[in-house]
Each structure stands twice: as C-alpha cells, then as structure tokens.
Design an enzyme around this catalytic site. Sequence first.
Site, mmCIF file in Angstrom:
data_model
loop_
_atom_site.group_PDB
_atom_site.id
_atom_site.type_symbol
_atom_site.label_atom_id
_atom_site.label_comp_id
_atom_site.label_asym_id
_atom_site.label_seq_id
_atom_site.Cartn_x
_atom_site.Cartn_y
_atom_site.Cartn_z
ATOM 1 N N MET A 77 5.044 56.029 -65.533
ATOM 2 C CA MET A 77 3.646 56.086 -65.139
ATOM 3 C C MET A 77 2.707 55.628 -66.265
ATOM 4 O O MET A 77 3.129 55.461 -67.417
ATOM 5 C CB MET A 77 3.272 57.510 -64.719
ATOM 6 N N HIS A 78 1.446 55.415 -65.913
ATOM 7 C CA HIS A 78 0.317 55.252 -66.840
ATOM 8 C C HIS A 78 0.229 53.896 -67.541
ATOM 9 O O HIS A 78 -0.807 53.579 -68.116
ATOM 10 C CB HIS A 78 0.318 56.332 -67.934
ATOM 11 N N ASP A 236 7.568 58.027 -61.446
ATOM 12 C CA ASP A 236 8.955 58.465 -61.617
ATOM 13 C C ASP A 236 9.136 59.965 -61.418
ATOM 14 O O ASP A 236 10.125 60.412 -60.828
ATOM 15 C CB ASP A 236 9.505 58.031 -62.974
#
Length: 487
Positions: A77-78, A236
């Site tokens: 992520m991110h 995830d």
Amino acid sequence: MSAYIGIDLGTSGVKMLLSDREGKILHEVSREYPVYNPREGWSEQNPEDWWEAVKDGLKEIALMKVRISGIAVAGQMHGLVALDGQNNVIRPCILWNDGRTGEETDYLNCVVGRDKLLSLTGNIAFAGFTAPKLLWLKKHEPQNFARIAKILLPKDYIVFKLTGAFCTDYSDASGTLLLDIKNKKWSKEMCGVCGVTEEMLPRLYESFSPCGNVSAQICEELGLNCGIVVAAGAGDNAAAAVGTGAVAGRGCNISLGTSGTIFIPSLKYGIEGNSLHSFAHADGNFHLMGCILSAASANKWWIEDILSSDYSLAEKSADKLGKNGVYFLPYLMGERSPHNDVNARGAFIGMSAQTSAGDMSLAVLEGVAFAFKDCLKIAKGCGICPEYSTVCGGGAKSALWIKILANVLAMPLYTVETEQGPAYGAAMLAMVACGEYKSVEEAAKALVRTRLAATPERQSVSRYEQRYSAFKSLYPLLKNWFAAHEK
C-alpha cells in the site's frame, strides 16, 4: 473448469497463484525484484520491474492450459506511482516504508491539523502515506510534480497495464490520506492541500467489483485466453484478511511479513486515526489496522545480517519465555503504529555479562509481539475486542513466535491451511467479481479453513503482562534521544 489468479505484489517480490473455485491451489509462481535505497531511510522501486515480474509469472501460469476467468491484484500500500500524459512512469515509486516525509507529515498533522484530517479522511498523517509523498515531490522535485497526469498505487499500476483502466479500490485508497473513507469518495479538500485534482486520481471501486478485462494485446503476448475479468483488488493487508477469513467483523488477522499488521474488521465506520489506521475493508465494510514497519524483517536483520546464524537460535532461550531480561525495540525503519515516528530506531536494552545470543534473539521475537500488543490495546480501548486471531506471513512458520504472540496478546491464534494470504484473498475477490460467490463473506466461509496453532497459558500471560509494562516505558524515554540524533 474456471480458474482464478491471485497476485500479491509485495516489497521483495511478487507471488501469484492459480486456484479453482473450491480454493484448490493449482499452481504457484514467485518472482523477485530489487528495492533501491538511494539514501538512509529512503525506499524506492521501479514499477517496470513489477510489471516484468508479473508478466513473466503470468506466462508460466498460461502454460498450465487452464481457462482463466478472473484475476485480482493485492499489493503493497501507499506507494506513489506518478504517470505523465503519455502514461509513462515519471520517477521510481516511493514505497510504504520510505521515511523521507517527516517534515510533510508534521505539516499535515500540525498545520492542516489532526482534527481536520480526521474529519476529512478518518486518519492523521503517517510518513508512509501517499499524501505526504505528494507534498515531498512538490517541494523537492517540482519539475516531476508538474508532469503528473495520473496517480496510482502499486497494484493499480499492474491493473492499468493489464486492462488500460485507471482504477483503485477503497481499501488501498484509504491509505492515501486523500479518501473520505466514511463517504467512500475522494476528498476535494485534501486534493487541494496536496495540489492535485480529482481527475489525476483513479476511479474508485469495491475490491470485489469488476473494473475491466485483460486486453487482447496482453492476452496474446502472455498466452492467456481472452475475456478474463479483472477485479479492482485490494491493499495487501485487506486481501490477507480476506484470505484468512477476517471479514464481516469476525476475529482479526496478524500478518508477520516484512512489516507487521494487526487487522481488526468492523461492520461499521469508526475513527481511531491517531494511532491506528481507520480504513475501508475489502469485504465492503471497515476495519482498524495497526502497522509496525519491521516485523519478520527485524528477525531477518538480526539472524542473517548481524549474526549470520540460523533461525533456531531463539529456541536456546525458550525456557526464558516471560522471564527474559533483554528487551528489543523493533523500530529499525522508524515506526508507524502507534508512535508515528520516522526517527525511532531499534535498540537492545537490558544486556548483562550473562546475556546470550539466544536471549537477544528471543528478545527480537518478543519485541515485535509487544509492538502488536501496543496496537491491540488501543483497539480494545475503542471497544473492539477480538477474541481470537489468525496469523499469516513468513514469520508464522515459527511455532515459537506464535507461542510468544498468543501469550503476549492473551488470545488463541490460528493458522490457515492455505498460507498465501494476500494472493489467496485476491483470488477470492476475483471469484466474487465473476459471480462464483455472492459476497466476500460467503467466499470466506466456503474457502478458508483454519487450525489452532497456540493458546495462551495463564502463567506466561501474567509474566508477559509485566514485561510489556516495562517495554512500553522504553520508547517514551528514548523518543527525544531518537529525534536529537536524527541523521
């Protein structure tokens, strides 16, 4: 027979599996790619490395000669993937565990203000989030920032390459600090704060919703059949929660991967965005999540990089469970939950002339478990009190570590028969997208099978509660020292 592909785009590599509708794994593929650290605390990857690895894996799966009905991608992520007007990657992706955005994070929390952020997004700013990365790019690489036409998250870049669609799902978008999570829409005000427009952001979907089909060109190139549905996929951790059955407000899931997460599903939206993340879930509901940046990676660092030893070393001190005199702070990459401190660092405390390598190895496992307890206690303070948890990730292979976790967290822990959490969860999302199951909850009930791995022992729980009290006093004592010695 219909088959489904689940893709887990991780930090160290991509894992892919082929499953039938009953959850039987027909084939597995993994490919690695590098992480670049141009400066201390920085972490980047080349999105083209991801795509080449995914293509290579899909070519191998195509050799199985099974008709593929659906694909879904779970991913780290991110990360900030910025594309120009010709859909070219502008610069390497700044990853989730990158620590360069301390000033930008402070600006968001202190100038824009925590209360404002909570009202707009349900969360405060953390250094790993996407919004601080945009502010960093705007300040330090203005020429690159000015070229941005589209902003994607890592897994969404793979979906774009497969389908040509610019899309994301709510679980992954929750970690950008640009999403109004309660109302499931992009926040115009946060876009303004970061200097971007809604047109730059991908279209929003539920994780289990179809968002396109694999293009005919890609199918031909990779040897796949035509007509493959691509689901929006998930971050995830949300995908791992699906793959371990942590959906519809049931239990929680702990991931002992490179980073560590404790994922606590909730049927309704609730804010605890100061220390934990308050995000959308891949099942259409919500969750709280604590993320510690160094989990299995802390153990790998200690055992392989420092000691050049093997992972059985902690077993030599297993008789000291709850009685070990050594403490370890697992903040090798800074820390996210609950401290939100990019300057925090790892530390061993309490060594004596009698301390052994086994004691220190045990302390590493315990330190990570204590970091999880930090997060769990905050969730319990919000009235969310899971009675059990599943455990997945590479660290879950350690029976000793699971035993420690069960006693530190004071709840039974289960492992799952299918251990490929995010990839398996992604395959399940693809099944729902194709209509094999009516909902993510229905798929989880049908496909996720667990087994009891460890139960808490009263005496050990009591000892670890005392040790945890000592552990949680250490970070406040060292916080100012970490800040003063920032490099």
